[in-house]
Write an enzyme that holds these catalytic residues in place. Structure first.
Site, PDB file in Angstrom:
ATOM      1  N   LYS A  16       1.459  -1.430  -0.081  1.00  5.85           N
ATOM      2  CA  LYS A  16      -0.351  -0.060   0.231  1.00  5.85           C
ATOM      3  C   LYS A  16       0.778   1.300   0.053  1.00  5.85           C
ATOM      4  O   LYS A  16       0.847   1.615  -0.859  1.00  5.85           O
ATOM      5  CB  LYS A  16      -1.249   0.108   1.895  1.00  5.85           C
ATOM      6  CG  LYS A  16      -1.209  -1.482   1.261  1.00  5.85           C
ATOM      7  CD  LYS A  16      -3.168  -1.145   2.766  1.00  5.85           C
ATOM      8  CE  LYS A  16      -2.111  -1.403   3.978  1.00  5.85           C
ATOM      9  NZ  LYS A  16      -1.598  -2.369   3.743  1.00  5.85           N
ATOM     10  N   ARG A  91     -10.272   0.623   9.513  1.00 11.41           N
ATOM     11  CA  ARG A  91      -9.202  -0.266   9.510  1.00 11.41           C
ATOM     12  C   ARG A  91     -10.542  -1.455  10.058  1.00 11.41           C
ATOM     13  O   ARG A  91      -9.814  -2.798  10.173  1.00 11.41           O
ATOM     14  CB  ARG A  91      -8.374  -0.327  10.251  1.00 11.41           C
ATOM     15  CG  ARG A  91      -6.948   0.140   9.922  1.00 11.41           C
ATOM     16  CD  ARG A  91      -6.052  -1.117   9.454  1.00 11.41           C
ATOM     17  NE  ARG A  91      -4.759  -1.002  10.010  1.00 11.41           N
ATOM     18  CZ  ARG A  91      -3.991  -0.738   9.978  1.00 11.41           C
ATOM     19  NH1 ARG A  91      -4.203   0.458   8.386  1.00 11.41           N
ATOM     20  NH2 ARG A  91      -2.647  -1.075  10.180  1.00 11.41           N
ATOM     21  N   ARG A 130      11.658  -5.922   4.570  1.00  9.99           N
ATOM     22  CA  ARG A 130      11.530  -4.233   4.374  1.00  9.99           C
ATOM     23  C   ARG A 130      11.787  -3.638   5.300  1.00  9.99           C
ATOM     24  O   ARG A 130      12.799  -3.737   6.873  1.00  9.99           O
ATOM     25  CB  ARG A 130      10.034  -3.565   4.734  1.00  9.99           C
ATOM     26  CG  ARG A 130       9.849  -2.227   4.781  1.00  9.99           C
ATOM     27  CD  ARG A 130       8.592  -2.345   4.809  1.00  9.99           C
ATOM     28  NE  ARG A 130       7.472  -2.418   5.859  1.00  9.99           N
ATOM     29  CZ  ARG A 130       6.638  -2.002   6.168  1.00  9.99           C
ATOM     30  NH1 ARG A 130       5.733  -1.787   5.523  1.00  9.99           N
ATOM     31  NH2 ARG A 130       5.514  -2.880   7.590  1.00  9.99           N
ATOM     32  N   ARG A 164      11.182  -1.494  10.433  1.00 10.43           N
ATOM     33  CA  ARG A 164      10.435  -1.376  12.041  1.00 10.43           C
ATOM     34  C   ARG A 164       9.864  -1.960  12.871  1.00 10.43           C
ATOM     35  O   ARG A 164      10.506  -3.486  12.899  1.00 10.43           O
ATOM     36  CB  ARG A 164       8.674  -1.299  11.125  1.00 10.43           C
ATOM     37  CG  ARG A 164       8.620   0.380  10.461  1.00 10.43           C
ATOM     38  CD  ARG A 164       7.018   0.079   9.644  1.00 10.43           C
ATOM     39  NE  ARG A 164       6.348  -0.332  10.123  1.00 10.43           N
ATOM     40  CZ  ARG A 164       5.397  -0.220   9.723  1.00 10.43           C
ATOM     41  NH1 ARG A 164       5.236   0.189   8.239  1.00 10.43           N
ATOM     42  NH2 ARG A 164       3.515  -0.525   9.431  1.00 10.43           N
ATOM     43  N   ARG A 175      -0.586  -9.401  13.052  1.00 12.48           N
ATOM     44  CA  ARG A 175      -1.169  -7.770  12.469  1.00 12.48           C
ATOM     45  C   ARG A 175      -1.746  -8.739  11.734  1.00 12.48           C
ATOM     46  O   ARG A 175      -2.920  -8.105  10.852  1.00 12.48           O
ATOM     47  CB  ARG A 175       0.265  -7.354  11.905  1.00 12.48           C
ATOM     48  CG  ARG A 175       0.539  -5.727  12.824  1.00 12.48           C
ATOM     49  CD  ARG A 175       1.771  -5.857  12.490  1.00 12.48           C
ATOM     50  NE  ARG A 175       2.011  -5.126  10.663  1.00 12.48           N
ATOM     51  CZ  ARG A 175       3.262  -5.034   9.838  1.00 12.48           C
ATOM     52  NH1 ARG A 175       4.345  -5.024  10.750  1.00 12.48           N
ATOM     53  NH2 ARG A 175       3.154  -4.192   9.568  1.00 12.48           N
TER      54      ARG A 175
HETATM   55  P1  AP5 Z   1       4.981  -1.631   2.274  1.00 11.17           P
HETATM   56  O1  AP5 Z   1       4.508  -0.381   0.538  1.00 11.17           O
HETATM   57  O2  AP5 Z   1       5.562  -1.001   3.376  1.00 11.17           O
HETATM   58  O3  AP5 Z   1       3.668  -2.295   2.356  1.00 11.17           O
HETATM   59  P2  AP5 Z   1       2.217  -1.958   3.067  1.00 11.17           P
HETATM   60  O4  AP5 Z   1       1.494  -2.564   2.485  1.00 11.17           O
HETATM   61  O5  AP5 Z   1       2.723  -0.434   2.919  1.00 11.17           O
HETATM   62  O6  AP5 Z   1       2.353  -2.464   4.744  1.00 11.17           O
HETATM   63  P3  AP5 Z   1       2.453  -2.241   6.186  1.00 11.17           P
HETATM   64  O7  AP5 Z   1       3.208  -2.181   6.853  1.00 11.17           O
HETATM   65  O8  AP5 Z   1       3.447  -0.111   5.983  1.00 11.17           O
HETATM   66  O9  AP5 Z   1       0.709  -1.950   6.897  1.00 11.17           O
HETATM   67  P4  AP5 Z   1       0.223  -1.871   7.546  1.00 11.17           P
HETATM   68  O10 AP5 Z   1      -1.286  -1.540   7.135  1.00 11.17           O
HETATM   69  O11 AP5 Z   1       0.222  -3.173   8.485  1.00 11.17           O
HETATM   70  O12 AP5 Z   1       0.913  -0.776   8.744  1.00 11.17           O
HETATM   71  P5  AP5 Z   1       0.659   0.322   9.179  1.00 11.17           P
HETATM   72  O13 AP5 Z   1       1.873   1.924   8.947  1.00 11.17           O
HETATM   73  O14 AP5 Z   1      -0.717   0.464   8.610  1.00 11.17           O
HETATM   74  O15 AP5 Z   1       5.594  -2.911   1.086  1.00 11.17           O
HETATM   75  C1  AP5 Z   1       6.161  -4.132   1.830  1.00 11.17           C
HETATM   76  C2  AP5 Z   1       7.533  -4.585   1.687  1.00 11.17           C
HETATM   77  O16 AP5 Z   1       7.271  -5.076   1.019  1.00 11.17           O
HETATM   78  C3  AP5 Z   1       8.432  -3.225   1.645  1.00 11.17           C
HETATM   79  O17 AP5 Z   1       9.283  -4.191   1.583  1.00 11.17           O
HETATM   80  C4  AP5 Z   1       7.916  -3.300  -0.473  1.00 11.17           C
HETATM   81  O18 AP5 Z   1       9.289  -2.553  -0.806  1.00 11.17           O
HETATM   82  C5  AP5 Z   1       8.081  -4.949  -0.786  1.00 11.17           C
HETATM   83  N1  AP5 Z   1       6.811  -4.555  -1.601  1.00 11.17           N
HETATM   84  C6  AP5 Z   1       6.462  -4.418  -2.286  1.00 11.17           C
HETATM   85  N2  AP5 Z   1       5.132  -4.250  -3.036  1.00 11.17           N
HETATM   86  C7  AP5 Z   1       5.524  -5.467  -3.513  1.00 11.17           C
HETATM   87  C8  AP5 Z   1       5.485  -6.180  -4.337  1.00 11.17           C
HETATM   88  N3  AP5 Z   1       4.932  -6.093  -5.474  1.00 11.17           N
HETATM   89  N4  AP5 Z   1       7.065  -7.330  -4.342  1.00 11.17           N
HETATM   90  C9  AP5 Z   1       7.372  -7.508  -3.844  1.00 11.17           C
HETATM   91  N5  AP5 Z   1       7.985  -6.982  -3.388  1.00 11.17           N
HETATM   92  C10 AP5 Z   1       6.612  -5.426  -2.883  1.00 11.17           C
HETATM   93  O19 AP5 Z   1       0.075   0.451  10.848  1.00 11.17           O
HETATM   94  C11 AP5 Z   1       0.964  -0.063  12.046  1.00 11.17           C
HETATM   95  C12 AP5 Z   1      -0.072   0.209  13.330  1.00 11.17           C
HETATM   96  O20 AP5 Z   1      -0.423   1.180  12.867  1.00 11.17           O
HETATM   97  C13 AP5 Z   1      -1.045  -1.166  12.566  1.00 11.17           C
HETATM   98  O21 AP5 Z   1      -0.791  -2.540  13.374  1.00 11.17           O
HETATM   99  C14 AP5 Z   1      -2.324   0.103  14.296  1.00 11.17           C
HETATM  100  O22 AP5 Z   1      -1.559  -0.696  15.237  1.00 11.17           O
HETATM  101  C15 AP5 Z   1      -1.744   1.331  13.597  1.00 11.17           C
HETATM  102  N6  AP5 Z   1      -2.607   1.473  13.078  1.00 11.17           N
HETATM  103  C16 AP5 Z   1      -2.260   1.816  11.687  1.00 11.17           C
HETATM  104  N7  AP5 Z   1      -3.794   2.189  11.263  1.00 11.17           N
HETATM  105  C17 AP5 Z   1      -4.991   2.520  12.011  1.00 11.17           C
HETATM  106  C18 AP5 Z   1      -6.136   2.399  12.353  1.00 11.17           C
HETATM  107  N8  AP5 Z   1      -6.273   3.550  11.494  1.00 11.17           N
HETATM  108  N9  AP5 Z   1      -6.416   2.417  13.166  1.00 11.17           N
HETATM  109  C19 AP5 Z   1      -5.885   1.461  14.025  1.00 11.17           C
HETATM  110  N10 AP5 Z   1      -4.536   1.815  14.410  1.00 11.17           N
HETATM  111  C20 AP5 Z   1      -4.079   1.361  13.210  1.00 11.17           C
END
Ligand code: AP5
Length: 225
Positions: A16, A91, A130, A164, A175
């Site tokens: 994402k 979420r 990552r 991270r 997660r």
């Molecule tokens: P990347 O693009 O970083 O993936 P992502 O989908 O953005 O993953 P996140 O881990 O950031 O998502 P998340 O939803 O768990 O975390 P968030 O920060 O929102 O890609 C991942 C890896 O794969 C990278 O190394 C990249 O290079 C590689 N890659 C990408 N595309 C590829 C492809 N096509 N092929 C191969 N490799 C590829 O949330 C973190 C925490 O914050 C949550 O756990 C929660 O505690 C809190 N939080 C955030 N939002 C909320 C909310 N709305 N409500 C409550 N708590 C929340």
């Protein structure tokens, strides 16, 4: 002026953040990542950051009331008035309802929910490898799939790359569990509303980007008609 209000859905590690940065460059939409906002609050030691920290470290969702107010204000800020790309929000159904209400109050509507789908095993592989820039977390790398030119150094600004805190295997599994139980039902929620667009996230980042860019370009054309 077109008003493209988009959300990116998908499991942790689906890509994402990677795709949001590319779409931001293509369409000039602000990329609003709740995860990045929360991590910045944790690093700054704000009251919100202090409250959010323990949930994030455990791989659980931060309570809705903390997030909903923050997003309500953010989507009405100057750069998001003509559209946005939300990454990591909503979420769960409560957050999705809150987003719909906030948009309605601003006389706006959601344009589409873009789902990037990836199987669990691939998620673990991606998150374990990552690395993110310590200065700008939207500069994202992978040790095998998208390595930086110099190990441990960000190509874009020369800062150090870090892992991270929540990218440990045990927290990744938690997660994923939270995603399947609380966030996955939103796929049906947006499908019923006729807003869902699906993308195969297991393809290369370039392929996924091509498909997303074409879909968003079509949405923008439709919006301008
Ligand atoms: P990347 O693009 O970083 O993936 P992502 O989908 O953005 O993953 P996140 O881990 O950031 O998502 P998340 O939803 O768990 O975390 P968030 O920060 O929102 O890609 C991942 C890896 O794969 C990278 O190394 C990249 O290079 C590689 N890659 C990408 N595309 C590829 C492809 N096509 N092929 C191969 N490799 C590829 O949330 C973190 C925490 O914050 C949550 O756990 C929660 O505690 C809190 N939080 C955030 N939002 C909320 C909310 N709305 N409500 C409550 N708590 C929340």
């Amino acid at each position: 002026m077109s008003d493209l209000n988009l959300i990116l859905l998908g499991p942790p590690g689906a890509g994402k953040g990677t795709q949001a940065e590319r779409l931001r460059e293509d369409f000039g939409l602000p990329h609003i990542s709740t995860g990045d906002i929360l991590r910045a609050q944790v690093a700054e030691g704000t009251e919100l950051g202090k409250q959010a920290r323990r949930y994030m470290e455990a791989g659980e969702l931060v309570p809705d009331d903390l997030i909903v107010k923050m997003i309500g204000e953010r989507i009405n800020a100057g750069d998001a008035r003509d559209g946005f790309l939300l990454d990591g929000f909503p979420r769960n159904e409560k957050q999705a309802d809150a987003l719909a209400e906030a948009l309605e109050a601003l006389d706006r509507r959601l344009s589409a929910a873009l789902l990037i789908d990836v199987p669990d095993d691939e998620v673990v592989r991606r998150l374990a490898g990552r690395r993110v820039c310590v200065k700008n977390p939207s500069h994202i790398y992978h040790v095998d799939f998208d390595p930086p030119k110099h190990e441990g150094v960000c190509d874009q600004d020369g800062s150090r790359l870090i892992q991270r805190d929540d990218d440990k295997e045990e927290t990744i599994r938690k997660r994923l569990e939270v995603y399947h139980s609380q966030t996955e039902p939103l796929i049906d929620y947006y499908d019923r509303a006729g807003l869902l667009r699906r993308f195969d996230g297991s393809r290369s980042a370039e392929d996924v980007h091509d498909h997303l860019r074409a879909a968003v370009a079509t949405l923008r054309l439709e919006d301008q008609l």
